[in-house]
Structures are given as C-alpha cells and as structure tokens.
Design a protein around this motif. Structure first.
Motif, PDB file in Angstrom:
ATOM      1  N   ARG A 266     -30.226   4.614 -24.852  1.00  8.57           N
ATOM      2  CA  ARG A 266     -31.086   3.442 -24.731  1.00  8.57           C
ATOM      3  C   ARG A 266     -30.175   2.219 -24.595  1.00  8.57           C
ATOM      4  O   ARG A 266     -29.359   1.948 -25.486  1.00  8.57           O
ATOM      5  N   VAL A 267     -30.325   1.499 -23.505  1.00  7.30           N
ATOM      6  CA  VAL A 267     -29.435   0.376 -23.202  1.00  7.30           C
ATOM      7  C   VAL A 267     -30.255  -0.891 -23.020  1.00  7.30           C
ATOM      8  O   VAL A 267     -31.270  -0.896 -22.308  1.00  7.30           O
ATOM      9  N   VAL A 268     -29.822  -1.952 -23.661  1.00  6.76           N
ATOM     10  CA  VAL A 268     -30.412  -3.273 -23.453  1.00  6.76           C
ATOM     11  C   VAL A 268     -29.461  -4.086 -22.592  1.00  6.76           C
ATOM     12  O   VAL A 268     -28.260  -4.185 -22.898  1.00  6.76           O
ATOM     13  N   VAL A 269     -29.988  -4.639 -21.516  1.00  3.71           N
ATOM     14  CA  VAL A 269     -29.209  -5.490 -20.621  1.00  3.71           C
ATOM     15  C   VAL A 269     -29.662  -6.928 -20.832  1.00  3.71           C
ATOM     16  O   VAL A 269     -30.853  -7.237 -20.735  1.00  3.71           O
ATOM     17  N   LEU A 270     -28.723  -7.799 -21.126  1.00  3.00           N
ATOM     18  CA  LEU A 270     -29.032  -9.209 -21.328  1.00  3.00           C
ATOM     19  C   LEU A 270     -28.788  -9.963 -20.034  1.00  3.00           C
ATOM     20  O   LEU A 270     -27.656 -10.108 -19.588  1.00  3.00           O
ATOM     21  N   GLY A 271     -29.860 -10.418 -19.404  1.00  8.07           N
ATOM     22  CA  GLY A 271     -29.770 -11.191 -18.183  1.00  8.07           C
ATOM     23  C   GLY A 271     -30.172 -10.397 -16.961  1.00  8.07           C
ATOM     24  O   GLY A 271     -29.673  -9.288 -16.729  1.00  8.07           O
ATOM     25  N   ALA A 272     -31.096 -10.961 -16.172  1.00  5.86           N
ATOM     26  CA  ALA A 272     -31.535 -10.319 -14.927  1.00  5.86           C
ATOM     27  C   ALA A 272     -30.972 -11.060 -13.725  1.00  5.86           C
ATOM     28  O   ALA A 272     -31.634 -11.203 -12.703  1.00  5.86           O
ATOM     29  N   GLY A 273     -29.736 -11.552 -13.875  1.00  8.49           N
ATOM     30  CA  GLY A 273     -28.996 -12.012 -12.711  1.00  8.49           C
ATOM     31  C   GLY A 273     -28.512 -10.792 -11.944  1.00  8.49           C
ATOM     32  O   GLY A 273     -28.831  -9.648 -12.291  1.00  8.49           O
TER      33      GLY A 273
ATOM     34  N   GLY B  65     -42.586 -15.760 -26.444  1.00 12.32           N
ATOM     35  CA  GLY B  65     -43.977 -16.071 -26.756  1.00 12.32           C
ATOM     36  C   GLY B  65     -44.175 -16.689 -28.122  1.00 12.32           C
ATOM     37  O   GLY B  65     -45.196 -16.437 -28.772  1.00 12.32           O
ATOM     38  N   GLY B  66     -43.186 -17.458 -28.602  1.00 11.75           N
ATOM     39  CA  GLY B  66     -43.329 -18.139 -29.886  1.00 11.75           C
ATOM     40  C   GLY B  66     -43.026 -17.281 -31.093  1.00 11.75           C
ATOM     41  O   GLY B  66     -43.236 -17.720 -32.237  1.00 11.75           O
ATOM     42  N   ARG B  67     -42.546 -16.072 -30.884  1.00  7.91           N
ATOM     43  CA  ARG B  67     -42.206 -15.207 -32.016  1.00  7.91           C
ATOM     44  C   ARG B  67     -40.839 -14.570 -31.782  1.00  7.91           C
ATOM     45  O   ARG B  67     -40.301 -14.603 -30.680  1.00  7.91           O
ATOM     46  N   GLN B  68     -40.291 -13.981 -32.840  1.00  9.45           N
ATOM     47  CA  GLN B  68     -39.011 -13.289 -32.736  1.00  9.45           C
ATOM     48  C   GLN B  68     -39.208 -11.805 -33.011  1.00  9.45           C
ATOM     49  O   GLN B  68     -39.945 -11.415 -33.925  1.00  9.45           O
ATOM     50  N   ASP B  69     -38.550 -10.989 -32.201  1.00  4.28           N
ATOM     51  CA  ASP B  69     -38.586  -9.541 -32.365  1.00  4.28           C
ATOM     52  C   ASP B  69     -37.160  -8.995 -32.324  1.00  4.28           C
ATOM     53  O   ASP B  69     -36.212  -9.692 -31.934  1.00  4.28           O
ATOM     54  N   ARG B  70     -37.034  -7.737 -32.694  1.00  2.81           N
ATOM     55  CA  ARG B  70     -35.745  -7.044 -32.612  1.00  2.81           C
ATOM     56  C   ARG B  70     -35.870  -5.883 -31.630  1.00  2.81           C
ATOM     57  O   ARG B  70     -36.839  -5.132 -31.670  1.00  2.81           O
ATOM     58  N   VAL B  71     -34.881  -5.772 -30.787  1.00  2.00           N
ATOM     59  CA  VAL B  71     -34.808  -4.662 -29.846  1.00  2.00           C
ATOM     60  C   VAL B  71     -33.575  -3.851 -30.203  1.00  2.00           C
ATOM     61  O   VAL B  71     -32.459  -4.393 -30.262  1.00  2.00           O
ATOM     62  N   ILE B  72     -33.766  -2.568 -30.446  1.00  2.00           N
ATOM     63  CA  ILE B  72     -32.670  -1.692 -30.883  1.00  2.00           C
ATOM     64  C   ILE B  72     -32.174  -0.870 -29.704  1.00  2.00           C
ATOM     65  O   ILE B  72     -32.964  -0.387 -28.886  1.00  2.00           O
ATOM     66  N   ALA B  73     -30.848  -0.706 -29.626  1.00  2.00           N
ATOM     67  CA  ALA B  73     -30.254   0.029 -28.509  1.00  2.00           C
ATOM     68  C   ALA B  73     -29.011   0.765 -28.967  1.00  2.00           C
ATOM     69  O   ALA B  73     -28.441   0.483 -30.029  1.00  2.00           O
ATOM     70  N   ASP B  74     -28.622   1.727 -28.125  1.00  2.00           N
ATOM     71  CA  ASP B  74     -27.339   2.401 -28.353  1.00  2.00           C
ATOM     72  C   ASP B  74     -26.182   1.566 -27.813  1.00  2.00           C
ATOM     73  O   ASP B  74     -25.104   1.533 -28.401  1.00  2.00           O
ATOM     74  N   GLN B  75     -26.436   0.922 -26.676  1.00  6.78           N
ATOM     75  CA  GLN B  75     -25.400   0.123 -26.022  1.00  6.78           C
ATOM     76  C   GLN B  75     -26.035  -1.152 -25.464  1.00  6.78           C
ATOM     77  O   GLN B  75     -27.249  -1.182 -25.182  1.00  6.78           O
ATOM     78  N   VAL B  76     -25.225  -2.179 -25.267  1.00 11.58           N
ATOM     79  CA  VAL B  76     -25.684  -3.459 -24.728  1.00 11.58           C
ATOM     80  C   VAL B  76     -24.797  -3.852 -23.560  1.00 11.58           C
ATOM     81  O   VAL B  76     -23.571  -3.712 -23.622  1.00 11.58           O
ATOM     82  N   VAL B  77     -25.421  -4.321 -22.486  1.00 12.47           N
ATOM     83  CA  VAL B  77     -24.682  -4.956 -21.395  1.00 12.47           C
ATOM     84  C   VAL B  77     -24.972  -6.449 -21.473  1.00 12.47           C
ATOM     85  O   VAL B  77     -26.112  -6.880 -21.287  1.00 12.47           O
ATOM     86  N   CYS B  78     -23.959  -7.214 -21.766  1.00 17.21           N
ATOM     87  CA  CYS B  78     -24.105  -8.668 -21.848  1.00 17.21           C
ATOM     88  C   CYS B  78     -23.722  -9.245 -20.485  1.00 17.21           C
ATOM     89  O   CYS B  78     -22.541  -9.372 -20.158  1.00 17.21           O
TER      90      CYS B  78
END
Length: 462
Positions: free
Chosen positions: A8-15, A259-272
């Motif tokens: 599960r990978v979270v990518v930060l930024g849709a550039g 949307g005015g709230r904070q959530d947490r997204v959990i991942a195995d790896q992150v692409v910044c």
C-alpha cells in the motif's frame, strides 16, 4: 511485471512526478492512494483556458520537451498523445524575422542582416550573433563527449563543471564579457546563467535539445497529466493537504487535512513528490536526517511570473516579424501562445511576458494583477509597437506566490549538483522522493517523470 509483494503506497502530490510514480506502481499491482492538495492534477504543468476567448490557451508552466526524453516519450506513446515540432507549419516560431530588445534598442534580425549588437563583442562574435554565440561557447562542448540524455546519468566531464556558473563556463571557453551578456538574456537558461551550476544548466537546458527540435503537445501540456489522472481515477484524492508525515518500523502515516477535518492514511511506503519548497513547511516525524534537512531547507527555486495578454489579432505578422522576442526588459522573454495554432483561435493570439529571476525581484513582482498587466502592456509596446490597440485583456501567474509550488523549478547553485542532488533523491526509511528537483534533468517534464519511475522502482525492489 507485478510485484510478488503487494504494497500500500501513498503518493504525495499529483504533479507529473507523483502521477508517473502512481501509474507505475499500479501497473505493478500495488495499492495506491494519491493525495493532492489542489483540485486538479498536473502541479507545475498548467494550461490556462479560462479567461481567454474560445480556442485560446496559454502554458503557465512546463511547455516543451524532446523525443530524446525516453521516460516521457514512453508515456506519450502509451497514451497516444499527439505532439508537433515547434518548427512545424502550424506553430508560430518559424514565422517572420527574429526580434530582440536589448540595451534600449529594438532589433529586427534576418538571416542575412548585419546587426549592430549593443555589446562589446569580438569581430567573430558580432558575426555569429546570439545563436552562434550559444553554439560556439555552450553547445559545442558536447561534441565527442558522453551524452547525459542517452545514458540517463551525469557524466564526469559535466560534473567537472559543477563548481562554476554557465557564464563562468562560457568565459573559460573564450566568451567575451559582451558575449556573456548576450547569453544572460538568452531566454530560459539566461536567468540561471550567473547563479546555477553549469553542470545543471548544460544538462537540463542544452543536452536534450541538441540536434533535435523542441516539441509541444497538441491541446496543451496538461493533456499528459490529465491522461495519467484519468487512468488513476478514484485513487486520487483532491483537496487533500498533507500536514504531517510519520514513519516507524511498522508503517508510514500521513496526517491529511481535507474538508475541514483531519484524517490519517496508513501505508507501507510513501512517495513524496512535492517540491522541497513546500515540504519544508510540512512536519516530518521522526525528523529527516540532518543531511536531508539541509537540502530540503536550502534548495532554492527560480522565481517566475508569466503575464498573458490577449490580442484581437496577430498584428506582428503584418510587419513580418515573430511574436516571440528575447529582451533584457523586466518583463523578460516574449512568447506567442498558444504554441500550436488551430482554426478555433481565428485571428486572435496571446503575447506572453515570461519573467524569470533569481534574487532581487523585478518591479512587476510586487504589483497587483491589474497594475502588473498595465505595466507589462507598456513594456510590451517597446517590443511590439502599437500593441495596446489590439489588447483585449489578460491574466498572470506568479509561481513563487503559489502556496503549492513556492517557485517555478529548482535551482542548484555551483557545487550543489555534486553535494546536494544525490541527497535530494535518497530514500529515508519508508519515504521515497520524486520531483524534478531530484533528477539531473531538473526543471523539465522528463526530470519529473524519470524521478517518479525511479521512486516506483525503489518501492518495487524494497
């Protein structure tokens, strides 16, 4: 080939870098979530359509590429995105005489004209003119040398010039002070010529366009990020601002404001895949290594303000000159847009003032939009006399005041390609880094895509 271990990978930024990384990871079978703070994909690839007459568009971000960019071309071919050479008949670049405005003088240049260039040049340099000077002192350096575009790596001969600026490099090769001034006002590379590493500028600005014409996308530069975003579809969460990045031995967690709230997204790896100019305002826990923090906090970004003036007709063609012009005015380089003509545009076009700088900002930077456009129009009259009679309205884009960019593209100063670039791209724990600022082709679409492919490969191999 799909990975044997699905992550599960979270990518930060849709550039472009984040989209490329996400797309590669999906192709390999990974679960991907893309978090994008804005409500559109593309990042600094931005094609303006709203606010102009039907059929008119303007590139406010990335514009050109070449068919030597192998990572970019792989995506272009996959999505079957049409493009043209900027010297094709449908484009404006090859129409009319060249224009310059230097040292207070408007200069019209033809192939056989004897131009009195307003600089103290040698007899040979005066004969060569600006394009010949660039070829003699800069492009000719590549003859017989290892090519960074072909290899995808920075060769030793270019790294040897990381300790100097482009103007210092040209001076070593015999360029007179007058010739250096001409290089300084040479468009895209000129603004960085006395500040950025010669190794960086030669690699990103000159190596890709040797012996090949620059290309432009039909329909606007944003057709590529939009194609990637369409395939990624609901994997992209827009309006999702990352405010904190956490990692430990078990997982990575992203604190997201949406949307005015904070959530947490959990991942195995992150692409910044966000610019360091933005990342430095995001909390990371535990803190990045001191070496990485030095680069994140210290890397500079070139300032760019682009002003777009809608013209009722392409009146410069009646004079037999190009819409484009190289200038030393505060408004910078003049460019005609859209890059590719279509029947929908009719006789209308856009004249752009493309101001780039590192350091002290020009007068237009501190102006409100209406004042800035008036100023640009007045200065544009020096290049294209009578422009006000054809002006219908305009808009501008200042990348350094965009909170999601805070600058147009990375600027590596002398010595930083050797010392900082390897650190910029280095993985830290579960966090992988992508973006044009992590590539030897910084400031280019290829640099963004290449970095995304690299980050995806790191995850695939981890």
């Amino acid at each position: 080939m799909a990975s044997s271990t699905r992550k599960r990978v979270v990518v930060l930024g849709a550039g472009l870098a984040g989209l490329a990384a996400a797309w590669e990871l999906v192709q390999s079978g990974h679960e991907v979530v893309v978090l994008e703070a804005q409500t559109r994909p593309g990042g600094r690839v931005l094609t303006l359509r709203e606010g102009f007459a039907p059929g008119l568009t303007a590139e406010a971000g990335a514009m050109f590429f070449t068919d030597r960019f192998r990572h970019l071309m792989r995506l272009v071919q996959h999505f079957e995105i049409p493009y043209e050479s900027i010297f094709a008949p449908s484009l404006p670049y090859a129409r009319g005489d060249a224009l310059f405005h230097l040292q207070g003088r408007r200069l019209r240049v033809t192939a056989d004209s004897d131009v009195d260039w307003p600089y103290n040049l040698t007899a040979e340099e005066r004969e060569l003119g600006p394009f010949g000077i660039v070829n003699k002192y800069l492009l000719s350096a590549f003859a017989g040398m290892d090519d960074p575009v072909a290899s995808g790596a920075l060769p030793d001969w270019l790294l040897e010039h990381d300790d100097k600026t482009l103007l210092e490099f040209a001076a070593e090769r015999g360029a007179s002070p007058g010739a250096q001034e001409m290089i300084r006002h040479g468009g895209r590379f000129g603004a960085r010529s006395d500040t950025a590493s010669a190794a960086s500028t030669l690699t990103a600005d000159f190596a890709p366009t040797r012996d090949t014409a620059p290309l432009a996308f039909v329909g606007g530069s944003d057709v590529l990020p939009r194609a990637l975003a369409a395939e990624l579809d609901q994997r992209i969460h827009y309006g999702a601002e990352a405010v904190r990045i956490e990692q430990d031995q078990e997982s990575a967690q992203i604190v997201v404001r949406s949307g005015g709230r904070q959530d947490r997204v959990i991942a195995d790896q992150v692409v910044c895949a966000i610019p360091f100019s933005v990342l430095r305002h995001i909390e990371v826990a535990p803190a990045l290594s001191p070496a990485k923090q030095t680069v994140v906090n210290g890397l500079e970004y070139l300032s760019v303000t682009r002003s777009f003036l809608q013209m009722r007709q392409r009146f410069w063609e009646d004079e037999g000159v190009m819409g484009n012009a190289q200038t030393d005015l505060a408004i910078g380089e003049v460019q005609q847009q859209p890059l590719i003509r279509s029947q929908a545009q009719g006789d209308r076009a856009i004249l752009e003032a493309h101001a780039r700088w590192a350091g002290e900002p020009p007068a237009l930077e501190g102006m409100a939009e209406e004042e800035r456009l008036r100023y640009v129009l007045e200065e544009m009259d020096k290049v294209h006399p009578g422009v006000g009679r054809h002006y219908e309205g305009g808009q501008s884009k200042s990348w350094q005041t965009d909170r999601w960019a805070r600058g147009a593209y990375s600027l590596y100063r002398p010595g930083q390609i050797s010392n900082w670039l390897p650190e910029a791209s280095r993985q830290e724990g579960r966090i992988h880094f992508a973006g044009e600022h992590t590539s030897i082709f910084n400031s280019t679409m290829e640099g963004a895509v290449e970095s995304g492919v690299r980050a995806a490969r790191e995850i695939e191999e981890s």
